[in-house]
Design a protein around this motif. Structure first.
Motif, PDB file in Angstrom:
ATOM      1  N   VAL A   1     -20.736 -10.907  10.152  1.00 53.37           N
ATOM      2  CA  VAL A   1     -20.177 -10.252   8.962  1.00 53.37           C
ATOM      3  C   VAL A   1     -18.832  -9.610   9.265  1.00 53.37           C
ATOM      4  O   VAL A   1     -17.952  -9.545   8.402  1.00 53.37           O
ATOM      5  N   ALA A   2     -18.637  -9.142  10.483  1.00 55.10           N
ATOM      6  CA  ALA A   2     -17.416  -8.411  10.837  1.00 55.10           C
ATOM      7  C   ALA A   2     -16.158  -9.273  10.703  1.00 55.10           C
ATOM      8  O   ALA A   2     -15.059  -8.735  10.554  1.00 55.10           O
ATOM      9  N   PHE A   3     -16.301 -10.596  10.728  1.00 58.90           N
ATOM     10  CA  PHE A   3     -15.133 -11.477  10.682  1.00 58.90           C
ATOM     11  C   PHE A   3     -14.288 -11.211   9.433  1.00 58.90           C
ATOM     12  O   PHE A   3     -13.072 -11.008   9.516  1.00 58.90           O
ATOM     13  N   GLY A   4     -14.918 -11.231   8.266  1.00 59.29           N
ATOM     14  CA  GLY A   4     -14.177 -11.052   7.023  1.00 59.29           C
ATOM     15  C   GLY A   4     -13.540  -9.676   6.914  1.00 59.29           C
ATOM     16  O   GLY A   4     -12.393  -9.543   6.479  1.00 59.29           O
ATOM     17  N   GLY A   5     -14.277  -8.654   7.307  1.00 55.43           N
ATOM     18  CA  GLY A   5     -13.743  -7.297   7.221  1.00 55.43           C
ATOM     19  C   GLY A   5     -12.509  -7.118   8.087  1.00 55.43           C
ATOM     20  O   GLY A   5     -11.500  -6.553   7.639  1.00 55.43           O
ATOM     21  N   PHE A   6     -12.570  -7.608   9.318  1.00 57.54           N
ATOM     22  CA  PHE A   6     -11.420  -7.481  10.211  1.00 57.54           C
ATOM     23  C   PHE A   6     -10.261  -8.354   9.744  1.00 57.54           C
ATOM     24  O   PHE A   6      -9.104  -7.911   9.756  1.00 57.54           O
ATOM     25  N   PHE A   7     -10.552  -9.593   9.334  1.00 55.73           N
ATOM     26  CA  PHE A   7      -9.461 -10.488   8.931  1.00 55.73           C
ATOM     27  C   PHE A   7      -8.734  -9.958   7.708  1.00 55.73           C
ATOM     28  O   PHE A   7      -7.498  -9.808   7.725  1.00 55.73           O
ATOM     29  N   PHE A   8      -9.468  -9.671   6.643  1.00 59.79           N
ATOM     30  CA  PHE A   8      -8.814  -9.198   5.424  1.00 59.79           C
ATOM     31  C   PHE A   8      -8.227  -7.800   5.602  1.00 59.79           C
ATOM     32  O   PHE A   8      -7.191  -7.475   5.012  1.00 59.79           O
ATOM     33  N   GLY A   9      -8.896  -6.977   6.415  1.00 61.42           N
ATOM     34  CA  GLY A   9      -8.394  -5.623   6.627  1.00 61.42           C
ATOM     35  C   GLY A   9      -7.080  -5.609   7.390  1.00 61.42           C
ATOM     36  O   GLY A   9      -6.105  -4.971   6.964  1.00 61.42           O
ATOM     37  N   ILE A  10      -7.019  -6.322   8.511  1.00 57.05           N
ATOM     38  CA  ILE A  10      -5.818  -6.283   9.352  1.00 57.05           C
ATOM     39  C   ILE A  10      -4.677  -7.088   8.743  1.00 57.05           C
ATOM     40  O   ILE A  10      -3.531  -6.626   8.706  1.00 57.05           O
ATOM     41  N   THR A  11      -4.966  -8.294   8.250  1.00 56.74           N
ATOM     42  CA  THR A  11      -3.886  -9.075   7.627  1.00 56.74           C
ATOM     43  C   THR A  11      -3.425  -8.418   6.326  1.00 56.74           C
ATOM     44  O   THR A  11      -2.247  -8.502   5.973  1.00 56.74           O
ATOM     45  N   GLY A  12      -4.336  -7.743   5.624  1.00 57.63           N
ATOM     46  CA  GLY A  12      -3.940  -7.022   4.419  1.00 57.63           C
ATOM     47  C   GLY A  12      -3.068  -5.822   4.742  1.00 57.63           C
ATOM     48  O   GLY A  12      -2.088  -5.541   4.043  1.00 57.63           O
ATOM     49  N   PHE A  13      -3.401  -5.111   5.819  1.00 54.94           N
ATOM     50  CA  PHE A  13      -2.603  -3.963   6.253  1.00 54.94           C
ATOM     51  C   PHE A  13      -1.205  -4.426   6.660  1.00 54.94           C
ATOM     52  O   PHE A  13      -0.198  -3.789   6.319  1.00 54.94           O
ATOM     53  N   HIS A  14      -1.142  -5.556   7.357  1.00 51.01           N
ATOM     54  CA  HIS A  14       0.166  -6.107   7.723  1.00 51.01           C
ATOM     55  C   HIS A  14       0.909  -6.581   6.475  1.00 51.01           C
ATOM     56  O   HIS A  14       2.126  -6.373   6.353  1.00 51.01           O
ATOM     57  N   GLY A  15       0.193  -7.216   5.552  1.00 53.18           N
ATOM     58  CA  GLY A  15       0.830  -7.665   4.313  1.00 53.18           C
ATOM     59  C   GLY A  15       1.415  -6.511   3.517  1.00 53.18           C
ATOM     60  O   GLY A  15       2.477  -6.642   2.892  1.00 53.18           O
ATOM     61  N   PHE A  16       0.733  -5.350   3.543  1.00 49.08           N
ATOM     62  CA  PHE A  16       1.264  -4.156   2.872  1.00 49.08           C
ATOM     63  C   PHE A  16       2.578  -3.720   3.524  1.00 49.08           C
ATOM     64  O   PHE A  16       3.515  -3.303   2.835  1.00 49.08           O
ATOM     65  N   HIS A  17       2.669  -3.843   4.845  1.00 53.83           N
ATOM     66  CA  HIS A  17       3.919  -3.519   5.528  1.00 53.83           C
ATOM     67  C   HIS A  17       5.026  -4.494   5.140  1.00 53.83           C
ATOM     68  O   HIS A  17       6.180  -4.088   4.954  1.00 53.83           O
ATOM     69  N   VAL A  18       4.678  -5.776   5.016  1.00 56.34           N
ATOM     70  CA  VAL A  18       5.682  -6.749   4.585  1.00 56.34           C
ATOM     71  C   VAL A  18       6.160  -6.420   3.170  1.00 56.34           C
ATOM     72  O   VAL A  18       7.368  -6.441   2.883  1.00 56.34           O
ATOM     73  N   LEU A  19       5.224  -6.102   2.290  1.00 58.23           N
ATOM     74  CA  LEU A  19       5.586  -5.734   0.919  1.00 58.23           C
ATOM     75  C   LEU A  19       6.489  -4.504   0.913  1.00 58.23           C
ATOM     76  O   LEU A  19       7.497  -4.462   0.182  1.00 58.23           O
TER      77      LEU A  19
END
Length: 305
Positions: free
Chosen positions: A236-254
């Motif tokens: 289960v941890a795969f989705g949480g880490f993937f969307f959480g970390i890539t989303g956090f980075h995406g927020f920085h890009v935005l």
């Protein structure tokens, strides 16, 4: 009352170029980037700790093998490589924008009427514009990748029967492959609703309503076990880490895109020309390069290892 005389003009630094001879805003930007690096580092370390404590983890070549408009072609890591290329090129254009700003600043101090100063402004606008385009393109690619994962249809074995799910923070359909007797038994135990979803996943020519009117036996006859690629539920941890970390980075890009747009507008209005320097563009560049550098580590942890 005794008084202490304080000498004026004391030279506190006597060793080469002073390390304190840096603009205040640039120092504060470095402090911010250092603190942000610790945040990303903590996320990635926690991800690595959880990942390597698991007996099984999804293979990136299976999870990230899709490409827009390529149908069901198996292209492992091709799309994320394109995303990485776009972000790296946007870092190059940011370097060129900062260079043009320094060029204009040089001419400003030499001759305020020099026409090359206006050319530098045009150069900053051009390269900042391309940086913004690159950032928006990266965000669009990430939005497609997220949509493809979340809305994707994957057959999984869950509680003894087959289901069709996507990849979310709570659901991971990328476990071990299921075949043989286990798959046959699960197919027999699958509910009518899930049989309809499985049949629709393989046959989009028929509507859900048409498939719902068929019997379970008819639906099972339409299914090909070799084409379903059934898997167990993964960690289960795969989705949480993937969307959480890539989303956090995406927020920085935005955030970087918004900052660069503000810098572009200020450059267009001649704000930096009147100030005689483009330090704000340089500080924006520091942030943008940091965001690009962080992506290299995210790319390494999620897509390559």
């Amino acid at each position: 009352m005794a008084t202490t005389a304080v000498g004026t003009g004391t030279k506190w630094w006597a060793g080469g170029r002073s390390p304190f001879n840096v603009e205040y805003g640039k120092v504060m930007m470095w402090y911010f980037l250092m603190s942000d690096a610790f945040t990303f580092g903590a996320f990635l370390i926690s991800y690595g700790t959880i990942r390597f404590s698991q007996n099984y983890w999804p293979d990136p070549n299976d999870v990230f093998n899709a490409f827009p408009l390529a149908g069901h072609a198996n292209l492992p890591l091709a799309f994320v490589s394109l995303m990485t290329f776009i972000l790296i090129m946007s870092s190059v254009t940011m370097v060129l924008a900062v260079h043009e700003g320094h060029h204009g600043c040089h001419y400003h101090h030499r001759d305020k009427q020099n026409p090359n100063q206006h050319d530098s402004k045009k150069g900053v606008l051009k390269w900042l514009g391309w940086t913004i385009v690159g950032g928006i393109a990266f965000l669009a690619c990430q939005a497609w990748e997220w949509t493809h994962l979340i809305m994707g249809e994957h057959a999984v074995l869950n509680n003894g029967q087959l289901e069709v799910v996507g990849t979310t923070v709570r659901v991971n359909p990328w476990g071990n492959e299921v075949s043989g007797a286990a798959l046959t038994q699960a197919l027999q135990a699958t509910s009518h609703e899930n049989l309809v979803a499985l049949a629709h996943m393989q046959n989009h020519d028929m509507t859900v309503q048409q498939l719902s009117g068929m019997t379970d036996q008819q639906l099972r006859g339409m299914l090909s076990a070799s084409e379903m690629h059934v898997r167990e539920m993964g960690p289960v941890a795969f989705g949480g880490f993937f969307f959480g970390i890539t989303g956090f980075h995406g927020f920085h890009v935005l955030s970087g895109v918004v900052i660069n747009i503000i810098m572009w507008i200020m450059t267009k209005n001649g704000t930096f020309e009147r100030r005689g320097h483009y330090l704000m563009v340089e500080k924006s560049g520091l942030y943008w390069h940091f965001v690009d550098l962080v992506w290299v580590f995210v790319f390494l942890c999620f897509y390559l290892i």
